[in-house]
Design a protein around this motif. Sequence first.
Motif, PDB file in Angstrom:
ATOM      1  N   MET A  76     -57.274 -28.661 -10.851  1.00  0.00           N
ATOM      2  CA  MET A  76     -57.906 -29.824 -11.477  1.00  0.00           C
ATOM      3  C   MET A  76     -57.291 -30.095 -12.848  1.00  0.00           C
ATOM      4  N   VAL A  77     -56.962 -29.026 -13.570  1.00  0.00           N
ATOM      5  CA  VAL A  77     -56.266 -29.193 -14.848  1.00  0.00           C
ATOM      6  C   VAL A  77     -54.908 -29.846 -14.610  1.00  0.00           C
ATOM      7  N   GLU A  78     -54.215 -29.346 -13.607  1.00  0.00           N
ATOM      8  CA  GLU A  78     -52.886 -29.882 -13.288  1.00  0.00           C
ATOM      9  C   GLU A  78     -52.947 -31.372 -12.955  1.00  0.00           C
ATOM     10  N   GLU A  79     -54.054 -31.793 -12.334  1.00  0.00           N
ATOM     11  CA  GLU A  79     -54.211 -33.201 -11.952  1.00  0.00           C
ATOM     12  C   GLU A  79     -54.806 -34.054 -13.071  1.00  0.00           C
ATOM     13  N   GLY A  80     -54.961 -33.460 -14.255  1.00  0.00           N
ATOM     14  CA  GLY A  80     -55.399 -34.239 -15.401  1.00  0.00           C
ATOM     15  C   GLY A  80     -56.895 -34.296 -15.631  1.00  0.00           C
ATOM     16  N   MET A  81     -57.660 -33.402 -14.969  1.00  0.00           N
ATOM     17  CA  MET A  81     -59.119 -33.419 -15.097  1.00  0.00           C
ATOM     18  C   MET A  81     -59.577 -33.033 -16.499  1.00  0.00           C
ATOM     19  N   GLY A  82     -58.846 -32.125 -17.142  1.00  0.00           N
ATOM     20  CA  GLY A  82     -59.244 -31.693 -18.473  1.00  0.00           C
ATOM     21  C   GLY A  82     -58.583 -30.388 -18.852  1.00  0.00           C
TER      22      GLY A  82
END
Length: 293
Positions: free
Chosen positions: A230-236
Amino acid sequence: MELRVLRYFLAVAREETISRAAEALHVTQPTLSRQMMDLEEELGKTLFLRGKRRISLTEEGMFLRKRAQEIVDLVEKTESAFSDAEKEIRGEVWIGGGETDVMRLIARAAHELQVSHPHISFHLFSGNAEDVAERLDRGLVDFGIFVEPADLSKYDFIKLPVTDIWGVLMRKDSPLAEKQAIRPEDLLGLPLLCSRQPMVRNELSGWMGTNREKLHIVTTYNLLYNASLMVEEGMGYALCLDKIIRTSGEGPLCFRPLEPRLEVGLDIVWKKYQVFSRAAAKFLEHLQKTLER
């Protein structure tokens, strides 16, 4: 409930059809269907939703699947412990733990033990502290790896001679990646992914101080790998321990430690008055010798 019937139930839950489950179990379909209906009658609950093409579990069925798997695992673990009547130590060691780099130390000790005792095998369970504590209490694992802070009042334990550090996992192209360390004020207003464990969140709240009420937590997680996607996909930005997710090389993520530095200790624990199998006792003995080197 018979153990055989619980195994049948787990096969139906896994295969999602009576026909495939019957084939896997080498029993006839009518026999298996009758057994499942008898089980539902015995419990007084509907366990299955029977569709035209597949079978799914009701809420009661999902509860039974969890308990049935624990019962079957415990029986197999117990049978394995009693099956060793030979001089050579053989058997299984069950270890549960959260995601932490300290597992390298455990893996090193396990590998060394297997070299001298090749008939000892290991089973790993990954979960947060609550998951591991539950399995310890139920006798489903021999040892647990706990990240501090943790309630160790019910257990015997060895404090491991290593620490992990808290920090932030982020994309390399994020503005915070230019910093060498992350201070509390750097996180204000940013979307954060944080562990859902209460003790962990209390620890991080203490580090944040008066800024803790201003944290913008958009996601909670219990294990880090999926959160890292999710971090990798820009979530936070994920608040996490170092060395769990590889950040070296050309990957898209990087890790920055917190400042002031926040370190945590790690412990290997087991139930008080635990009666170990020969394999588990040998592993603990070998680990203690490894730590004394």
